[in-house]
Motif scaffolding. Structure first.
Motif, mmCIF file in Angstrom:
data_model
loop_
_atom_site.group_PDB
_atom_site.id
_atom_site.type_symbol
_atom_site.label_atom_id
_atom_site.label_comp_id
_atom_site.label_asym_id
_atom_site.label_seq_id
_atom_site.Cartn_x
_atom_site.Cartn_y
_atom_site.Cartn_z
ATOM 1 N N THR A 72 -33.200 -107.089 -37.056
ATOM 2 C CA THR A 72 -34.503 -107.487 -37.609
ATOM 3 C C THR A 72 -35.672 -106.725 -36.999
ATOM 4 O O THR A 72 -36.806 -106.898 -37.444
ATOM 5 C CB THR A 72 -34.736 -108.991 -37.401
ATOM 6 O OG1 THR A 72 -34.690 -109.287 -35.996
ATOM 7 C CG2 THR A 72 -33.679 -109.812 -38.129
ATOM 8 N N THR A 108 -35.665 -111.720 -46.512
ATOM 9 C CA THR A 108 -37.011 -111.511 -46.000
ATOM 10 C C THR A 108 -38.014 -111.176 -47.101
ATOM 11 O O THR A 108 -37.630 -110.664 -48.163
ATOM 12 C CB THR A 108 -36.989 -110.338 -44.984
ATOM 13 O OG1 THR A 108 -38.322 -109.983 -44.603
ATOM 14 C CG2 THR A 108 -36.333 -109.099 -45.592
ATOM 15 N N ARG A 153 -34.950 -116.285 -48.962
ATOM 16 C CA ARG A 153 -35.905 -115.375 -48.322
ATOM 17 C C ARG A 153 -36.937 -116.183 -47.528
ATOM 18 O O ARG A 153 -37.427 -117.207 -48.001
ATOM 19 C CB ARG A 153 -36.630 -114.530 -49.365
ATOM 20 C CG ARG A 153 -35.726 -113.562 -50.115
ATOM 21 C CD ARG A 153 -36.506 -112.827 -51.177
ATOM 22 N NE ARG A 153 -35.665 -111.915 -51.961
ATOM 23 C CZ ARG A 153 -35.853 -111.663 -53.251
ATOM 24 N NH1 ARG A 153 -36.854 -112.247 -53.916
ATOM 25 N NH2 ARG A 153 -35.052 -110.842 -53.898
ATOM 26 N N ASN A 155 -40.078 -115.605 -44.017
ATOM 27 C CA ASN A 155 -40.899 -114.579 -43.350
ATOM 28 C C ASN A 155 -41.528 -115.085 -42.061
ATOM 29 O O ASN A 155 -41.787 -116.267 -41.889
ATOM 30 C CB ASN A 155 -41.966 -114.042 -44.303
ATOM 31 C CG ASN A 155 -43.092 -114.996 -44.656
ATOM 32 O OD1 ASN A 155 -44.152 -114.561 -45.094
ATOM 33 N ND2 ASN A 155 -42.905 -116.286 -44.503
#
Length: 291
Positions: A72, A108, A153, A155
């Motif tokens: 990541t 993401t 997803r 964030n």
């Protein structure tokens, strides 16, 4: 009882997931991580090692995989694209290609270009860096294997986790407690999402057997500098140690989406689940770690 294999089980989200599943006797967790911390239990596993993964499949009757393990570090992905592909794409394929159960993949907002966020699930994808492109390719592999699989997803996932090198919250708190001056970018917008919030969304999604692509993020769309100030205020730390810097000044290796973030309305309604407010999440973490 269903057996769930969790990869990356000692990262931010994996740690929160273990707490969420702790009191649910309907599920048995099989934990794996590249490194098992001292005192931890589980299988040490490199997702690039297909032989080791197949051994796990032979040893355990796995019903569900929640795949959290990934590279990541956005700049490291840009510097080492081969490594990024091996971990994020091939590492994912190593699991889903030999598994016919329910596969949950955590992705993401970096699959978008960051021009028109926050994004809903139907917005066209267009990654602008290696990290985003590898996560998108992994999404395609997961959905191509079975339409019953699930992509979630999220964030700017945060928690205070001593086993994670990727924790923005750790960096802010530790820096300010040590009276270290820091610069935080002020023109990259997302809606920061606590690991606790995402773990609960994963848990409820699995219970509901959802499939396809969904988004989960917490409420407030803010830039990283504003986020760092909110952290400092909740934890009673000196905001004067934090100064803003622009993305251009910061000169990061990989391009960053500037106006990103995710719209969680669909999943929130589907699960009857409320995205957390930022100060609420930070206060929960502060109480938990007794800071």
């Amino acid at each position: 009882m269903k057996n769930i294999l969790i990869t990356g089980a000692y990262g931010q989200v994996g740690t929160s997931l273990r707490r969420v599943y702790n009191n649910d006797s309907d599920f048995n967790l099989i934990l794996s991580s590249l490194k098992i911390p001292p005192g931890g239990a589980g299988i040490s596993l490199d997702v690039r090692n297909k032989i080791s993964i197949n051994e796990i499949f032979k040893s355990f009757d796995i019903d569900i995989i929640i795949h959290l393990a990934a590279l990541t570090d956005v700049d490291e992905c840009e510097k080492c694209p081969k490594k990024a592909r091996e971990i994020n794409i091939n590492g994912t394929k190593n699991f889903c290609e030999n598994f016919d159960g329910y596969f949950v993949y955590i992705s993401t907002d970096y699959v978008f270009d960051g021009k028109n966020g926050p994004y809903n699930e139907n917005y066209p994808v267009s990654p602008i860096n290696i990290y985003g492109s590898t996560k998108l390719e992994a999404e395609k592999a997961v959905l191509g294997q079975s339409g019953d699989n699930l992509i979630i997803r999220s964030n700017v996932i945060y928690d205070y986790n001593e086993n994670s090198r990727a924790s923005f919250l750790n960096w802010i708190i530790d820096s300010l407690e040590n009276k270290k001056k820091i610069k935080v970018v002020n023109d990259q917008y997302n809606n920061p999402t606590s690991a606790e919030s995402l773990a609960l969304a994963i848990y409820e999604s699995v219970k509901s057997n959802l499939n396809g692509v969904v988004h989960w993020a917490d409420k407030e769309l803010i830039n990283r500098y504003e986020f760092s100030l909110r952290i400092a205020k909740v934890f009673g730390l000196d905001t004067n140690l934090i100064s803003p810097i622009s993305t251009d000044e910061l000169n990061q290796i990989a391009k960053r989406p500037l106006k990103s973030g995710l719209n969680s309305k669909f999943l929130s309604k589907k699960l009857n689940l409320r995205p957390l407010k930022l100060d609420e999440s930070l206060s929960n973490i502060k109480r938990r770690i007794n800071r």
